[in-house]
Design a protein around this motif. Structure first.
Motif, PDB file in Angstrom:
ATOM      1  N   SER A 482      43.004 -49.237 -50.101  1.00 32.55           N
ATOM      2  CA  SER A 482      44.006 -48.187 -49.842  1.00 32.55           C
ATOM      3  C   SER A 482      43.842 -47.032 -50.811  1.00 32.55           C
ATOM      4  N   ASP A 483      43.575 -47.335 -52.075  1.00 36.07           N
ATOM      5  CA  ASP A 483      43.367 -46.283 -53.067  1.00 36.07           C
ATOM      6  C   ASP A 483      42.123 -45.472 -52.740  1.00 36.07           C
ATOM      7  N   GLU A 484      41.084 -46.141 -52.236  1.00 37.09           N
ATOM      8  CA  GLU A 484      39.857 -45.444 -51.843  1.00 37.09           C
ATOM      9  C   GLU A 484      40.131 -44.456 -50.708  1.00 37.09           C
ATOM     10  N   PHE A 485      40.905 -44.869 -49.729  1.00 31.28           N
ATOM     11  CA  PHE A 485      41.233 -43.970 -48.620  1.00 31.28           C
ATOM     12  C   PHE A 485      42.105 -42.806 -49.080  1.00 31.28           C
ATOM     13  N   ARG A 486      43.012 -43.063 -50.015  1.00 32.19           N
ATOM     14  CA  ARG A 486      43.821 -41.962 -50.551  1.00 32.19           C
ATOM     15  C   ARG A 486      42.931 -40.938 -51.246  1.00 32.19           C
ATOM     16  N   MET A 487      41.907 -41.424 -51.981  1.00 32.15           N
ATOM     17  CA  MET A 487      40.979 -40.520 -52.646  1.00 32.15           C
ATOM     18  C   MET A 487      40.202 -39.696 -51.622  1.00 32.15           C
ATOM     19  N   ILE A 488      39.748 -40.344 -50.547  1.00 28.83           N
ATOM     20  CA  ILE A 488      38.991 -39.641 -49.510  1.00 28.83           C
ATOM     21  C   ILE A 488      39.829 -38.513 -48.910  1.00 28.83           C
ATOM     22  N   GLN A 489      41.096 -38.791 -48.654  1.00 22.14           N
ATOM     23  CA  GLN A 489      41.961 -37.754 -48.074  1.00 22.14           C
ATOM     24  C   GLN A 489      42.283 -36.677 -49.102  1.00 22.14           C
ATOM     25  N   ARG A 490      42.520 -37.059 -50.352  1.00 21.15           N
ATOM     26  CA  ARG A 490      42.866 -36.079 -51.382  1.00 21.15           C
ATOM     27  C   ARG A 490      41.715 -35.114 -51.639  1.00 21.15           C
ATOM     28  N   LYS A 491      40.495 -35.637 -51.599  1.00 15.65           N
ATOM     29  CA  LYS A 491      39.318 -34.808 -51.839  1.00 15.65           C
ATOM     30  C   LYS A 491      38.769 -34.192 -50.559  1.00 15.65           C
ATOM     31  N   ARG A 492      39.466 -34.394 -49.460  1.00 18.03           N
ATOM     32  CA  ARG A 492      39.128 -33.770 -48.181  1.00 18.03           C
ATOM     33  C   ARG A 492      37.723 -34.147 -47.718  1.00 18.03           C
ATOM     34  N   LYS A 493      37.394 -35.414 -47.852  1.00 10.74           N
ATOM     35  CA  LYS A 493      36.087 -35.889 -47.418  1.00 10.74           C
ATOM     36  C   LYS A 493      36.117 -36.442 -46.006  1.00 10.74           C
ATOM     37  N   ASP A 494      37.267 -36.462 -45.385  1.00 11.61           N
ATOM     38  CA  ASP A 494      37.383 -36.832 -43.975  1.00 11.61           C
ATOM     39  C   ASP A 494      38.723 -36.319 -43.476  1.00 11.61           C
ATOM     40  N   TYR A 495      38.861 -36.266 -42.152  1.00 14.06           N
ATOM     41  CA  TYR A 495      40.103 -35.796 -41.555  1.00 14.06           C
ATOM     42  C   TYR A 495      41.211 -36.834 -41.729  1.00 14.06           C
ATOM     43  N   PRO A 496      42.447 -36.409 -41.981  1.00 15.02           N
ATOM     44  CA  PRO A 496      43.547 -37.363 -42.184  1.00 15.02           C
ATOM     45  C   PRO A 496      43.720 -38.339 -41.027  1.00 15.02           C
ATOM     46  N   GLU A 497      43.515 -37.852 -39.795  1.00 10.49           N
ATOM     47  CA  GLU A 497      43.690 -38.761 -38.661  1.00 10.49           C
ATOM     48  C   GLU A 497      42.651 -39.886 -38.671  1.00 10.49           C
ATOM     49  N   ASN A 498      41.434 -39.574 -39.137  1.00  6.43           N
ATOM     50  CA  ASN A 498      40.416 -40.620 -39.246  1.00  6.43           C
ATOM     51  C   ASN A 498      40.767 -41.616 -40.342  1.00  6.43           C
ATOM     52  N   VAL A 499      41.239 -41.095 -41.466  1.00 13.97           N
ATOM     53  CA  VAL A 499      41.631 -41.963 -42.575  1.00 13.97           C
ATOM     54  C   VAL A 499      42.753 -42.894 -42.146  1.00 13.97           C
ATOM     55  N   GLN A 500      43.730 -42.356 -41.421  1.00 15.18           N
ATOM     56  CA  GLN A 500      44.856 -43.184 -40.989  1.00 15.18           C
ATOM     57  C   GLN A 500      44.415 -44.251 -40.000  1.00 15.18           C
ATOM     58  N   ARG A 501      43.497 -43.897 -39.090  1.00 12.11           N
ATOM     59  CA  ARG A 501      43.000 -44.905 -38.142  1.00 12.11           C
ATOM     60  C   ARG A 501      42.263 -46.023 -38.869  1.00 12.11           C
ATOM     61  N   SER A 502      41.478 -45.635 -39.889  1.00  8.76           N
ATOM     62  CA  SER A 502      40.749 -46.640 -40.660  1.00  8.76           C
ATOM     63  C   SER A 502      41.710 -47.574 -41.390  1.00  8.76           C
ATOM     64  N   LEU A 503      42.717 -46.998 -42.025  1.00  7.35           N
ATOM     65  CA  LEU A 503      43.712 -47.829 -42.719  1.00  7.35           C
ATOM     66  C   LEU A 503      44.408 -48.787 -41.763  1.00  7.35           C
ATOM     67  N   THR A 504      44.771 -48.265 -40.605  1.00  7.69           N
ATOM     68  CA  THR A 504      45.447 -49.108 -39.614  1.00  7.69           C
ATOM     69  C   THR A 504      44.539 -50.260 -39.188  1.00  7.69           C
TER      70      THR A 504
END
Length: 522
Positions: A482-504
């Motif tokens: 979860s922390d890794e995905f938060r970093m990816i979104q914070r640093k804008r390395k992927d779209y938020p919708e993709n990050v959320q789908r991955s987390l789900t």
């Protein structure tokens, strides 16, 4: 590595899922150039400002806030007062021309390279008293050297980093030293090189300062049909998030005076009269909406709309082409690096005899040869090392000395997935599975520092020990998935919708555990 069931099964499972949902690799690294630019970061315009290789490098562009205490920092070096070149005889007293730029970052190492900036004191012809240079930034001279530029140091006040930069870009006239000390202002992105001579800039300043609307711009010459087409281009080039672009579309469609088919203007460089009531009203109207941070951070569509709303027709630059006035500075060519692998087995080597065959593998896919990664040249005379490159280009199109190309064409929608296939599934190719005892995947920008003997010994370990996989753990204080995905979104390395789908998806797995090690995949 043949028969290495643990790694084969792991890589199969990863690709089986990635081809369906497009999970981003945990390290967030990119092995190919997905979209070229960064002239807008894409480095062609503005930097976060404008390239969605989404990260937190630089917001090259512009900022300052009314009512906020600011620090005016003078340049370290005094400007030589050289004579002005001959100017137009129509000018009795030349106007004062001010060049304004901006760069804001959270870290000093993310600032724009001064290699691309005009070093006013040393290499610029603009050394007369009729030219001034101002830099909006959050750093002072002790922290960041900008020869010849007078800094206007401000603090962040907006959620989006791009907005900090945009304030000075459009509303620099609110500062006394610009409004009172400049007859004409030319905003320019930091990667811009000025091509017109002194007298040309002086004459343009004369026109801007004496002629309403006090705004001079080039129209965008990229066959874009109005605002909606510009927004489509922004989405296609990944310069903003889809949800922001959709919010802009909804807002434009709700405006009673919206017209789509209007000119779009180039905002990397434009000139304005800081005392012009027309320009002040236009730029303030633009900022009143832009600063709400409710839709796209790209400024060109909204600026075009506001120019139309306020019935402004910008003055045309006198040059027939933009290249005669300014160009985008080209970054210095990368150094040619050659790595030597000698025929002899190093004396330090203490592994099995004969040594295992080590294969280095990388991947780079692009729609344009110009945007391909700069590869390390390999001079390999050893039979114990091989170098393979997965790509969509052949040797006639792209020379990569020392690398054996495996040219492929995949059918994935995401271009980045093409390079990921070779990264994780290279073992499916006979020349790798049959010809390599150990494979080291490496991103195309990686430099190898270990000795030949070290790589040989690691290959012996990998080839003879399960699970047949060797990696470094991430050492950046990341606390699980979860922390890794938060970093990816914070640093804008992927779209938020993709990050959320991955987390789900990962949280829905029956064996999901959050606090597990994260590994480096470069």
């Amino acid at each position: 590595m043949e028969g290495d069931a643990s790694f084969l099964e792991l890589s199969r499972r990863l690709v089986d899922h990635r081809t369906i949902s497009g999970l981003r690799n945990s390290s967030g690294e990119v092995t190919e150039v997905v979209s070229s630019n960064y002239s807008e970061p894409n480095f062609f315009g503005e930097v976060v400002s404008e390239t969605m290789v989404v990260d937190d490098r630089t917001t090259s562009g512009h900022s300052n806030f009314p009512g906020e205490s600011t620090e005016l920092v003078s340049p370290n070096d005094s400007e030589p007062n050289l004579p002005v070149e001959v100017v137009s005889e129509t000018m009795v007293s030349p106007k004062t021309t001010c060049f304004v730029s901006a760069s804001y970052t959270k870290k000093l190492k993310g600032l724009e390279s001064m290699d691309n900036m005009i070093h006013v004191n040393y290499t610029s012809p603009f050394t007369s008293p009729y030219f001034k240079f101002f830099m909006f930034t959050n750093w002072n001279d002790d922290q960041w050297k900008t020869p010849g530029w007078t800094k206007i140091t401000t603090k962040y006040n907006y959620t989006r980093p791009a907005n900090n930069a945009r304030y000075g870009k459009f509303l620099g006239w609110k500062y006394d030293q610009i409004r009172e000390g400049c007859d004409a202002v030319f905003f320019l992105d930091l990667n811009v090189q000025l091509e017109a001579n002194q007298s040309a800039w002086m004459e343009m300043s004369e026109t801007i300062s004496l002629t309403e609307p006090g705004l001079m711009q080039f129209e965008l010459q990229q066959n874009r049909s109005g605002i909606m087409d510009a927004l489509v281009a922004i989405k296609k080039q990944r310069k903003d998030y889809g949800r922001n672009i959709q919010s802009s579309i909804d807002w434009f469609n709700a405006q009673p005076d919206f017209e789509n088919d209007i000119p779009i203007y180039m905002n990397q460089v434009f000139g304005y009269n800081p005392k012009s009531p027309t320009y002040q009203k236009l730029s303030q109207g633009f900022w009143d909406h832009y600063s709400k941070e409710e839709d796209s951070w790209r400024d060109q569509p909204l600026w075009a709309f506001m120019v139309h709303r306020y019935h402004v027709t910008p003055l045309a630059f006198p040059a027939t082409s933009r290249e005669k006035v300014w160009t985008i500075a080209k970054p210095p060519p990368p150094k040619k690096v050659t790595i030597e692998f000698t025929k002899e087995v190093p004396s330090q080597y203490s592994g099995p005899t004969p040594p295992k065959t080590s294969c280095f593998l990388t991947a780079s896919y692009s729609n344009s040869v110009k945007s391909m990664d700069h590869m390390i040249n390999i001079n390999n005379t050893s039979p114990h090392f091989k170098f393979f490159l997965f790509t969509n280009w052949n040797d006639d199109q792209w020379e990569t000395p020392g690398w054996t190309k495996i040219t492929t064409k995949h059918n994935y929608t995401r271009s980045i997935t093409h390079s990921r296939y070779g990264k994780f599934m290279g073992w499916k190719y006979d020349q790798i599975r049959e010809g390599c005892d150990a494979v080291y995947y490496m991103d195309a920008n990686i430099m190898l520092h270990a000795k030949q003997s070290t790589w040989m010994e690691m290959a012996a370990t990998i080839s003879s020990t399960e699970p047949g996989l060797m990696q470094f753990k991430h050492n950046q204080g990341r606390n699980g998935i979860s922390d890794e995905f938060r970093m990816i979104q914070r640093k804008r390395k992927d779209y938020p919708e993709n990050v959320q789908r991955s987390l789900t998806w990962v949280r829905a797995q029956p064996d999901f555990e959050d606090h597990i090690p994260i590994y480096m995949n470069q």
